[in-house]
Motif scaffolding. Structure first.
Motif, PDB file in Angstrom:
ATOM      1  N   ILE A 156     -83.710  25.202 -27.810  1.00  0.00           N
ATOM      2  CA  ILE A 156     -84.446  26.304 -28.440  1.00  0.00           C
ATOM      3  C   ILE A 156     -85.945  26.120 -28.238  1.00  0.00           C
ATOM      4  CG2 ILE A 156     -85.093  27.236 -30.705  1.00  0.00           C
ATOM      5  CD1 ILE A 156     -82.143  26.870 -31.517  1.00  0.00           C
ATOM      6  N   ASN A 157     -86.399  24.900 -28.394  1.00  0.00           N
ATOM      7  CA  ASN A 157     -87.819  24.598 -28.191  1.00  0.00           C
ATOM      8  C   ASN A 157     -88.270  24.956 -26.778  1.00  0.00           C
ATOM      9  OD1 ASN A 157     -90.407  23.228 -28.915  1.00  0.00           O
ATOM     10  ND2 ASN A 157     -89.745  21.798 -27.341  1.00  0.00           N
ATOM     11  N   SER A 161     -90.526  28.688 -25.151  1.00  0.00           N
ATOM     12  CA  SER A 161     -91.776  28.592 -24.389  1.00  0.00           C
ATOM     13  C   SER A 161     -91.721  29.394 -23.094  1.00  0.00           C
ATOM     14  CB  SER A 161     -92.073  27.119 -24.067  1.00  0.00           C
ATOM     15  OG  SER A 161     -91.140  26.603 -23.119  1.00  0.00           O
ATOM     16  N   LEU A 162     -90.614  30.117 -22.883  1.00  0.00           N
ATOM     17  CA  LEU A 162     -90.418  30.872 -21.638  1.00  0.00           C
ATOM     18  C   LEU A 162     -90.255  32.361 -21.969  1.00  0.00           C
ATOM     19  CD1 LEU A 162     -87.808  28.424 -20.046  1.00  0.00           C
ATOM     20  CD2 LEU A 162     -90.248  28.571 -19.486  1.00  0.00           C
ATOM     21  N   PRO A 163     -91.339  33.047 -22.293  1.00  0.00           N
ATOM     22  CA  PRO A 163     -91.254  34.437 -22.774  1.00  0.00           C
ATOM     23  C   PRO A 163     -90.735  35.423 -21.736  1.00  0.00           C
ATOM     24  CG  PRO A 163     -93.545  33.813 -22.382  1.00  0.00           C
ATOM     25  CD  PRO A 163     -92.737  32.559 -22.263  1.00  0.00           C
ATOM     26  N   LYS A 164     -90.734  35.051 -20.454  1.00  0.00           N
ATOM     27  CA  LYS A 164     -90.263  35.972 -19.420  1.00  0.00           C
ATOM     28  C   LYS A 164     -88.807  35.719 -19.025  1.00  0.00           C
ATOM     29  CE  LYS A 164     -94.857  36.730 -17.403  1.00  0.00           C
ATOM     30  NZ  LYS A 164     -95.682  36.670 -16.176  1.00  0.00           N
ATOM     31  N   THR A 165     -88.189  34.710 -19.640  1.00  0.00           N
ATOM     32  CA  THR A 165     -86.798  34.380 -19.315  1.00  0.00           C
ATOM     33  C   THR A 165     -85.867  35.042 -20.313  1.00  0.00           C
ATOM     34  OG1 THR A 165     -87.459  32.240 -18.403  1.00  0.00           O
ATOM     35  CG2 THR A 165     -85.143  32.508 -18.987  1.00  0.00           C
ATOM     36  N   ASN A 166     -85.069  35.977 -19.831  1.00  0.00           N
ATOM     37  CA  ASN A 166     -84.142  36.690 -20.701  1.00  0.00           C
ATOM     38  C   ASN A 166     -82.941  35.797 -21.027  1.00  0.00           C
ATOM     39  OD1 ASN A 166     -85.794  38.914 -20.601  1.00  0.00           O
ATOM     40  ND2 ASN A 166     -84.588  39.970 -19.032  1.00  0.00           N
ATOM     41  N   GLU A 240     -88.754  33.071 -34.878  1.00  0.00           N
ATOM     42  CA  GLU A 240     -89.828  33.885 -34.307  1.00  0.00           C
ATOM     43  C   GLU A 240     -91.014  33.013 -33.899  1.00  0.00           C
ATOM     44  OE1 GLU A 240     -90.347  37.260 -33.861  1.00  0.00           O
ATOM     45  OE2 GLU A 240     -88.373  37.965 -34.524  1.00  0.00           O
ATOM     46  N   GLU A 241     -91.366  32.066 -34.758  1.00  0.00           N
ATOM     47  CA  GLU A 241     -92.480  31.183 -34.437  1.00  0.00           C
ATOM     48  C   GLU A 241     -92.162  30.293 -33.240  1.00  0.00           C
ATOM     49  OE1 GLU A 241     -95.475  31.161 -35.534  1.00  0.00           O
ATOM     50  OE2 GLU A 241     -95.170  32.723 -37.029  1.00  0.00           O
ATOM     51  N   LEU A 242     -90.887  30.029 -33.016  1.00  0.00           N
ATOM     52  CA  LEU A 242     -90.476  29.221 -31.866  1.00  0.00           C
ATOM     53  C   LEU A 242     -90.380  30.045 -30.586  1.00  0.00           C
ATOM     54  CD1 LEU A 242     -87.765  26.944 -33.531  1.00  0.00           C
ATOM     55  CD2 LEU A 242     -89.970  26.214 -32.596  1.00  0.00           C
ATOM     56  N   GLY A 243     -90.690  31.334 -30.662  1.00  0.00           N
ATOM     57  CA  GLY A 243     -90.749  32.159 -29.459  1.00  0.00           C
ATOM     58  C   GLY A 243     -89.575  33.085 -29.256  1.00  0.00           C
ATOM     59  N   PHE A 244     -88.640  33.135 -30.207  1.00  0.00           N
ATOM     60  CA  PHE A 244     -87.480  34.013 -30.097  1.00  0.00           C
ATOM     61  C   PHE A 244     -87.721  35.320 -30.846  1.00  0.00           C
ATOM     62  CE2 PHE A 244     -85.417  30.288 -28.619  1.00  0.00           C
ATOM     63  CZ  PHE A 244     -84.204  30.644 -28.045  1.00  0.00           C
TER      64      PHE A 244
END
Length: 648
Positions: A156-157, A161-166, A240-244
């Motif tokens: 998850i971490n 960190s990969l906002p463009k990876t679906n 959400e804070e972890l980028g999800f």
């Protein structure tokens, strides 16, 4: 549509809600009938029927990939992916596996026997997809119990960190692993189940989307994010804070809501987590009320839920003897601490939990943490007993070496399910612990021949504080030997015992193979071959003072073990002989270099050549070969002597 007609999950496309509900009913019926007849995992699969149908309704399974965590929850998946007509062979020899198996179906995209792996695997597939420029959806389905595993949190971490990876992660939240979930994450999820639904957030987001150029106006964008954080429940805010992008919690048995939610999630970019709340054992009232007992079941009566057992009473299981004995020891020694990694009932530690909760810790599916926690306890003078299945202890190998053995801390490892375990297949066979532990400095290894010796070894391990020590013992019932209620005597470290004397053959057996060795000796005796049988007790240190002189005397020895031959107990004895310049043949009997597939233990033993009758034949052949070689040597000596005499 009849469930038996479905050979491809894409056949679900276009079905109405009522038709899908009928398929759900049929899945539960088939699931229950099969497990009641042959045994298997029950509660998890019953709980994800609608989740599976809703998810597969929104995917194209010709290209999209679903990665299931563990496999307990994947029985509906198997029924929807062409395995209906062979589902009755579940977990049986040459039948379909109880877990995901890449070689079994094109829809089993990643093998899963241990928990917490799905997000890592799915993220790897998603990254490979992007690198190759392909276009398919990748979904990981993980239970809330598996979310306690550090590997899942690491994934998850990384994914966050990969906002463009679906990547879509479906959190199947049923409040359970095998036993009740433990820890802070579970507490947060419990709070979240009772939080307000996220429809309000979604509606507000839709309103924000109608505002053009919102992202280019910093103030409006900050307002949007602030409102989002206020409306997302506390645990959702963590994701959400972890980028999800977090969606949920939603009802895991409402097909309309599931389909709508998954359809929406597929439209989002970046990592998304959908939180689905399900009921373990859904649709079978007995399993819903007794979720721990009905996680998995042997054959049972569907009407009553009662197990179908033999009328003949069985001896207690090794796990039960272990749990009861450890609890008695702990009552008189407050330094004794039992540790389990989400397997309290399976290991027998539930007995300790009920009677001495202050001397018990369940850390969740977190074997690495369990081992280092034990190291910390040991460093402060406590007597930690880390009770973990052999196959699961593999997950903490680095911690065993670095945190326990290098620091020489007296942690006592108790490895349940060592050896052949049967229907769960290669992911659960306890084949490797002898090999992977005996090579580590400072480690002592022992294995009891029966449940009474297990009691003695429990005392031995707790009393021994010079270094780490480990005990392996098998799954299933003991031999019915008399047990002591108290007054157990510790065994001398590294000392074996002779159980039977004979002049023809030397057999050295370890742990669960001691009684089979005695049976082999009895069978050989009827054929005129008398065997000496040694119960090794310890694989490290070996009783060289006893075994080596006997090896010299007999000229060869047989070793018997229920574990891998490479690096195992027989290898340890062969190395000891060579190191002491004793050059005699060592015939090692154990598990060859192959995976042990799902079958009954008896079927696996037959396939591996480990039945008593097979070992008898092997010993006889070796004895006959030894006699033949001796005759040739004697004839050669006679011929040479005759030639010399004639020459004179």
């Amino acid at each position: 549509m009849n469930l038996s007609q479905i050979t491809h999950p894409n056949q679900l496309h276009g079905l109405s809600i009522s038709e899908l509900q009928d398929i759900a009913r049929q899945i539960r019926e088939k699931h229950l009938q099969t497990v009641a007849t042959i045994g298997g995992h029950l509660g998890s699969g019953l709980g994800v029927v609608e989740l599976t149908l809703g998810l597969y309704q929104t995917l194209d399974l010709n290209c999209d990939k679903v990665i299931w965590d563990v496999g307990h929850q994947a029985y509906p998946h198997k029924l929807l992916t062409g395995r209906y007509h062979c589902f009755h062979t579940l977990r049986q020899k040459d039948g379909i596996a109880g877990y995901l198996n890449r070689g079994e179906s094109q829809f089993d995209h990643f093998g899963a026997g241990h928990a917490s792996t799905s997000i890592s695997a799915a993220l790897g597939m998603a990254l490979a997809r992007d690198i190759k420029g392909e276009n398919f959806k990748t979904v990981a389905v993980i239970g809330d119990g598996s979310l306690t595993g550090g590997m899942a949190l690491e994934a998850i971490n990384h994914a966050g960190s990969l906002p463009k990876t679906n990547l879509l992660v479906v959190l199947n939240d049923n409040k359970m692993s095998i036993s009740e979930n433990v820890g802070a994450l579970s507490s947060h999820l419990n709070k979240l189940r009772f939080s307000a639904p996220v429809e309000l957030l979604q509606k507000l987001e839709e309103q924000f989307e109608t505002l053009t150029h919102i992202d280019s106006v910093p103030e409006l964008n900050r307002l949007k994010q602030g409102v989002k954080r206020l409306l997302v429940p506390k645990m959702g805010a963590v994701f959400e804070e972890l980028g999800f992008t977090y969606i949920g919690p939603i009802d895991g048995h409402n097909l309309e809501e599931l389909i709508a939610t998954f359809s929406h999630a597929h439209q989002l970019t970046g990592p998304v987590l959908v939180h689905v709340v399900t009921v373990k054992g859904k649709g079978y009232e007995i399993a819903e009320k007794q979720q721990i007992n009905y996680h998995a079941q042997s054959k049972f009566d569907l009407a009553t839920g009662k197990a179908i057992t033999s009328s003949k009473p069985k001896p207690p299981s090794y796990s039960k003897v272990f749990g009861e004995t450890l609890t008695k020891i702990a009552k008189s020694n407050p330094k004794v601490i039992g540790i389990t990694a989400a397997m309290s009932t399976g290991t027998g530690l539930d007995i300790l939990q009920k009677q001495l909760p202050g001397q018990y810790f369940d850390v969740g599916i977190a074997e690495q943490h369990a081992v280092t926690l034990a190291a910390g306890l040991a460093s402060e003078g406590m007597r930690p007993v880390a009770t973990i299945y052999s196959t699961f202890l593999q997950r903490a190998y680095d911690q065993i070496i670095h945190d326990v053995c290098i620091q020489n801390l007296p942690v006592f490892f108790c490895m349940d399910r060592a050896g052949i375990v049967g229907a769960d297949g290669p992911t659960h066979q306890g084949m490797y612990d002898i090999a992977y532990l005996r090579c580590i400095p400072n480690m002592v290894l022992m294995a009891p021949k029966d449940e009474a010796e297990l009691q003695q070894m429990l005392v031995t391990g707790i009393n021994y504080t010079n270094s780490p020590i480990a005990m392996r013992y098998p799954r299933g019932n003991g031999y019915g030997v008399p047990l002591k209620e108290e007054g157990w005597e510790p065994l001398p470290i590294g000392k074996a015992e002779i159980l039977r004397h004979g002049d023809d053959v030397l057999m050295v057996a370890y742990g669960s193979m001691v009684y089979p060795a005695l049976q082999v000796a009895a069978d050989l005796s009827t054929q005129g071959i008398e065997a000496t049988v040694i119960n090794a007790r310890f694989a490290k240190p070996l009783d060289a003072d006893l075994i080596l002189p006997l090896a010299k005397k007999f000229g060869r020895l047989f070793t018997l073990e229920e574990g891998c031959l490479i690096g195992g107990f027989g290898s340890a004895l062969a190395e000891a002989l060579l190191d002491n310049h004793v050059v005699v043949p060592v015939i090692r009997i154990g598990v060859p270099d192959q995976l042990v597939e799902h079958a009954t233990p008896e079927e696996s033993q037959l396939d591996l050549g480990l039945t008593s009758s097979q070992i008898v034949e092997r010993v006889k052949k070796e004895v006959q070969l030894q006699l033949a070689v001796q005759v040739l040597r004697d004839d050669s000596f006679v011929q040479k002597t005759t030639a010399v005499v004639i020459g004179l």
